[in-house]
Scaffold this motif. Structure first.
Motif, PDB file in Angstrom:
ATOM      1  N   GLY A 126       0.831  -1.194   0.000  1.00  0.00           N
ATOM      2  CA  GLY A 126       0.000   0.000   0.000  1.00  0.00           C
ATOM      3  C   GLY A 126       0.862   1.239   0.000  1.00  0.00           C
ATOM      4  N   MET A 127       0.222   2.361   0.304  1.00  0.00           N
ATOM      5  CA  MET A 127       0.984   3.599   0.396  1.00  0.00           C
ATOM      6  C   MET A 127       1.898   3.561   1.618  1.00  0.00           C
ATOM      7  SD  MET A 127      -1.834   6.488  -0.750  1.00  0.00           S
ATOM      8  CE  MET A 127      -3.031   5.976   0.484  1.00  0.00           C
ATOM      9  N   LEU A 128       3.040   4.221   1.514  1.00  0.00           N
ATOM     10  CA  LEU A 128       4.003   4.234   2.605  1.00  0.00           C
ATOM     11  C   LEU A 128       3.368   4.734   3.890  1.00  0.00           C
ATOM     12  CD1 LEU A 128       6.880   3.943   3.693  1.00  0.00           C
ATOM     13  CD2 LEU A 128       7.382   6.223   2.791  1.00  0.00           C
ATOM     14  N   GLU A 129       2.521   5.730   3.779  1.00  0.00           N
ATOM     15  CA  GLU A 129       1.906   6.303   4.980  1.00  0.00           C
ATOM     16  C   GLU A 129       0.913   5.348   5.642  1.00  0.00           C
ATOM     17  OE1 GLU A 129      -1.763   8.761   2.830  1.00  0.00           O
ATOM     18  OE2 GLU A 129       0.033   9.827   3.512  1.00  0.00           O
ATOM     19  N   ASP A 130       0.582   4.244   4.958  1.00  0.00           N
ATOM     20  CA  ASP A 130      -0.347   3.263   5.523  1.00  0.00           C
ATOM     21  C   ASP A 130       0.389   2.091   6.166  1.00  0.00           C
ATOM     22  OD1 ASP A 130      -2.562   4.713   4.717  1.00  0.00           O
ATOM     23  OD2 ASP A 130      -2.678   3.702   2.771  1.00  0.00           O
ATOM     24  N   PHE A 131       1.689   2.234   6.389  1.00  0.00           N
ATOM     25  CA  PHE A 131       2.455   1.133   6.966  1.00  0.00           C
ATOM     26  C   PHE A 131       1.868   0.696   8.300  1.00  0.00           C
ATOM     27  CE2 PHE A 131       4.137   4.517   9.480  1.00  0.00           C
ATOM     28  CZ  PHE A 131       4.504   3.932  10.675  1.00  0.00           C
ATOM     29  N   SER A 132       1.267   1.650   9.024  1.00  0.00           N
ATOM     30  CA  SER A 132       0.767   1.336  10.365  1.00  0.00           C
ATOM     31  C   SER A 132      -0.359   0.310  10.328  1.00  0.00           C
ATOM     32  CB  SER A 132       0.289   2.613  11.065  1.00  0.00           C
ATOM     33  OG  SER A 132      -0.785   3.196  10.353  1.00  0.00           O
ATOM     34  N   THR A 133      -1.071   0.206   9.214  1.00  0.00           N
ATOM     35  CA  THR A 133      -2.123  -0.812   9.113  1.00  0.00           C
ATOM     36  C   THR A 133      -1.545  -2.167   8.717  1.00  0.00           C
ATOM     37  OG1 THR A 133      -2.582  -0.350   6.768  1.00  0.00           O
ATOM     38  CG2 THR A 133      -3.734   0.999   8.406  1.00  0.00           C
ATOM     39  N   MET A 134      -0.343  -2.172   8.162  1.00  0.00           N
ATOM     40  CA  MET A 134       0.260  -3.429   7.720  1.00  0.00           C
ATOM     41  C   MET A 134       0.798  -4.231   8.898  1.00  0.00           C
ATOM     42  SD  MET A 134       2.374  -2.073   4.385  1.00  0.00           S
ATOM     43  CE  MET A 134       1.696  -0.799   3.299  1.00  0.00           C
ATOM     44  N   VAL A 135       1.367  -3.547   9.891  1.00  0.00           N
ATOM     45  CA  VAL A 135       1.969  -4.241  11.033  1.00  0.00           C
ATOM     46  C   VAL A 135       0.949  -5.098  11.778  1.00  0.00           C
ATOM     47  CG1 VAL A 135       3.107  -3.926  13.253  1.00  0.00           C
ATOM     48  CG2 VAL A 135       3.831  -2.573  11.276  1.00  0.00           C
ATOM     49  N   PRO A 136      -0.225  -4.578  12.180  1.00  0.00           N
ATOM     50  CA  PRO A 136      -1.182  -5.443  12.881  1.00  0.00           C
ATOM     51  C   PRO A 136      -1.719  -6.575  12.019  1.00  0.00           C
ATOM     52  CG  PRO A 136      -2.126  -3.276  12.469  1.00  0.00           C
ATOM     53  CD  PRO A 136      -0.674  -3.180  12.153  1.00  0.00           C
ATOM     54  N   LYS A 137      -1.768  -6.382  10.700  1.00  0.00           N
ATOM     55  CA  LYS A 137      -2.216  -7.480   9.829  1.00  0.00           C
ATOM     56  C   LYS A 137      -1.206  -8.630   9.863  1.00  0.00           C
ATOM     57  CE  LYS A 137      -4.892  -4.562   6.642  1.00  0.00           C
ATOM     58  NZ  LYS A 137      -4.976  -4.012   5.265  1.00  0.00           N
ATOM     59  N   ILE A 138       0.082  -8.294   9.859  1.00  0.00           N
ATOM     60  CA  ILE A 138       1.109  -9.332   9.928  1.00  0.00           C
ATOM     61  C   ILE A 138       1.078 -10.032  11.276  1.00  0.00           C
ATOM     62  CG2 ILE A 138       3.596  -9.765   9.890  1.00  0.00           C
ATOM     63  CD1 ILE A 138       3.845  -7.386   7.948  1.00  0.00           C
ATOM     64  N   SER A 139       0.982  -9.266  12.360  1.00  0.00           N
ATOM     65  CA  SER A 139       0.965  -9.886  13.692  1.00  0.00           C
ATOM     66  C   SER A 139      -0.292 -10.739  13.880  1.00  0.00           C
ATOM     67  CB  SER A 139       1.059  -8.820  14.787  1.00  0.00           C
ATOM     68  OG  SER A 139       0.018  -7.883  14.682  1.00  0.00           O
ATOM     69  N   THR A 140      -1.394 -10.353  13.255  1.00  0.00           N
ATOM     70  CA  THR A 140      -2.617 -11.160  13.328  1.00  0.00           C
ATOM     71  C   THR A 140      -2.423 -12.499  12.635  1.00  0.00           C
ATOM     72  OG1 THR A 140      -4.031  -9.194  13.421  1.00  0.00           O
ATOM     73  CG2 THR A 140      -5.053 -11.245  12.696  1.00  0.00           C
ATOM     74  N   VAL A 141      -1.769 -12.485  11.467  1.00  0.00           N
ATOM     75  CA  VAL A 141      -1.474 -13.731  10.756  1.00  0.00           C
ATOM     76  C   VAL A 141      -0.538 -14.608  11.586  1.00  0.00           C
ATOM     77  CG1 VAL A 141      -0.326 -14.720   8.729  1.00  0.00           C
ATOM     78  CG2 VAL A 141      -1.861 -12.767   8.464  1.00  0.00           C
TER      79      VAL A 141
END
Length: 573
Positions: free
Chosen positions: A250-265
């Motif tokens: 996604g956009m660089l500024e949306d990195f904060s939404t990527m971290v919880p998705k990875i930890s959820t997986v």
């Protein structure tokens, strides 16, 4: 009510008035051992000081002076790992909050050195470690490799730190500290190549004794606005297979939404899907930490600076974090532990000696001295035992075995024992929560080769650790730390550390070993050094503490309107 108070009352009820005299004699003996250990330390007889201080701490596990002096002694004996354990306890027990804040930062220096040494030892013993099984409950997360521009280079360590923090909220998992993993990767020359190759991940996992190891890569690319892709994998160390993966883009500024998705997986792969977790655990796993790209990059730079022992660069990076996002709590907790300057272990010891020894000689640091007053009053006034002990510690540093607010109460049996090299020490733990919520007991950094069994969640909960020793352990002291966590929202936890002293078979057993501690009292010690006059009033049991933002804390009221978040006063969000 604190566990020590319950034990004291039980002793008085069962033994009558004589128990107070017995306890007074035990307390005096403990105070003598502490004073003896202090003098031996001043004389430079560190091995002898260690023996005396261990006896004193066995009888008075909540004496801050003993914890501080034990840390200093281990440091002078070139054992920063054990020094850090005792100084962490000191921070929890201390009344002198300024000194506790300094010691808390010195622990960062000790832990880095301890991690570096442990990494060297692991690499040197790699052939042996490769033959051992791993702990399926232990998870390691390595820094992510940068495949993009140099502008986002600091993001790699920040991603690892955020994922580690998210997964650390899951009970039953042991997630290794980022610094421990990074030190191993550096020593094994795996930091540059990363862990995305299964063979590299397996090698690192074996060295860390972790059953699962997570890693990944990321890359940014020029777009409007800039974009970011993160690829993460979780590898099973024993079979070398990828057990889970997550790709976020996604956009660089949306990195904060990527971290919880990875930890959820990752949580689901580890058998802890978010849907089955408590509200507090779920919130921790899905925390996004910060939405500020500049703040997370500054945080990554601060992490790297501490890894390299560069306090000045770390502090500059921390100031940028504060400017960009003052609500970035993970970064704030880390930055609160950055030392004012990076120092050698010898310089750390000298700094603490200069600040603490005159006060210890004057009895100005000890939590136990106030407790002694409370116990004396309780012994005299019939029916007032509980009130006397509770009042005595109202302004003190806390009780490792008791509850304050909604904290659970953790007890170890025994707290200290001596075994012959080759024997197995057995330590039992019980925990309960006065508020009635279920509690769980876990082991923090269990000794190598130890086994840990627990009854699971309950109130009370029980656990047992078996610590085998080898002939090469003779003369060592092995620490075993237990953690009890309740089910409150948010959860509270308390830790206690037991010590296993290992003696050689031809060494005579200790004589006159006193019984286990029964209360938190300690003897009042006479000054051996003329104290430096101070105009600052000594806190008393009724003096409320008002700690500024960033100060080390234990409970919310200490922070005067702020929040005690993970041991640091913070302004509520």
């Amino acid at each position: 009510m604190k566990a020590a108070a319950v034990a004291f009352m039980a002793m008085v009820v069962s033994s009558g008035g004589a128990s107070a005299a017995e306890m007074a004699r035990s307390t005096a003996s403990s105070g003598e051992e502490l004073e003896k250990g202090e003098q031996l330390y001043r004389d430079g007889r560190y091995a002898d000081a260690l023996a005396a201080l261990q006896v004193a701490r066995q009888h008075q596990p909540n004496d801050a002076d003993a914890a501080l002096l034990l840390g200093l002694t281990h440091l002078r004996l070139d054992d920063p790992a054990r020094a850090s354990i005792h100084w962490t306890e000191y921070v929890r027990l201390a009344q002198d909050r300024q000194l506790a804040g300094d010691v808390k930062k010195y622990v960062t220096i000790l832990l880095r050195e301890a991690n570096l040494r442990a990494a060297r030892d692991a690499v040197s013993a790699e052939n042996h470690l490769a033959t051992l099984g791993t702990d399926p409950r232990t998870v390691a997360i390595g820094a992510f490799g940068n495949l993009g521009s140099v502008d986002v280079a600091p993001l790699g360590k920040a991603l690892a730190a955020m994922l580690i923090d998210n997964l650390s909220g899951i009970r039953g998992l042991r997630v290794l500290e980022r610094q421990q993993v990074q030190a191993l990767l550096d020593e094994a020359k795996l930091a540059q190549s990363g862990l995305v190759r299964e063979d590299a991940a397996v090698r690192a996992g074996k060295l860390l004794r972790a059953g699962r190891i997570g890693a990944g890569t990321y890359a940014d690319w020029v777009a409007s606005p800039p974009h970011l892709k993160i690829d993460a994998v979780l590898v099973g160390v024993d079979d070398g297979k990828v057990v889970g993966s997550s790709s976020q883009e996604g956009m660089l500024e949306d990195f904060s939404t990527m971290v919880p998705k990875i930890s959820t997986v990752f949580a689901a792969v580890l058998g802890r899907p978010v849907s089955t977790l408590s509200v507090a655990e779920s919130a921790r796993v899905t925390e996004s930490h910060t939405k500020s790209v500049p703040a997370v990059l500054a945080f990554g730079e601060a992490l790297d600076a501490v890894d390299r022992g560069d306090a000045d660069r770390a502090k500059r990076a921390c100031r940028r974090v504060e400017q960009e996002d003052p609500s970035f709590r993970l970064a704030r907790r880390f930055c609160a532990l950055v030392p004012a300057a990076w120092m050698s272990l010898d310089a750390v010891a000298q700094a603490v000696e200069t600040a603490a020894l005159p006060k210890i000689a004057a009895g100005g640091l000890s939590f136990g001295q106030k407790a002694a007053i409370g116990v004396g009053a309780a012994a005299v006034v019939g029916g007032g035992i509980a009130a006397g002990i509770i009042a005595s510690d109202g302004g003190g540093g806390g009780d490792g075995g008791g509850a304050r607010g909604n904290e659970p109460a953790l007890q170890l049996s025994p707290e200290s024992q001596t075994v012959v090299a080759g024997q197995t020490a057995v330590i039992s733990a019980t925990c309960s929560d006065p508020d009635g919520t279920p509690v769980t007991i876990t082991a923090d950094n269990p000794p190598p080769g130890s086994t840990f069994q627990t009854s699971g969640a309950g109130n009370p909960a029980a656990a047992e650790m078996r610590v085998p020793t080898r002939s090469s352990d003779a003369g060592r002291t092995i620490a075993a730390t237990f953690r009890c966590t309740d089910s409150a929202e948010p959860p509270s936890s308390v830790t206690r550390t037991a010590q296993v002293n290992v003696r050689s078979p031809d060494q005579p057993p200790p004589t006159g070993t006193p019984p286990p501690p029964v209360a938190t009292a300690t003897a009042t010690r006479q000054p051996t050094v003329t104290p430096t006059p101070s105009s600052a009033p000594t806190p008393t049991a009724t003096t409320p503490l008002c700690l500024p933002d960033g100060s080390p804390c234990e409970i919310g009221p200490e922070c005067c309107g702020q929040t005690c978040y993970f041991g640091t006063c913070e302004t509520p969000l």
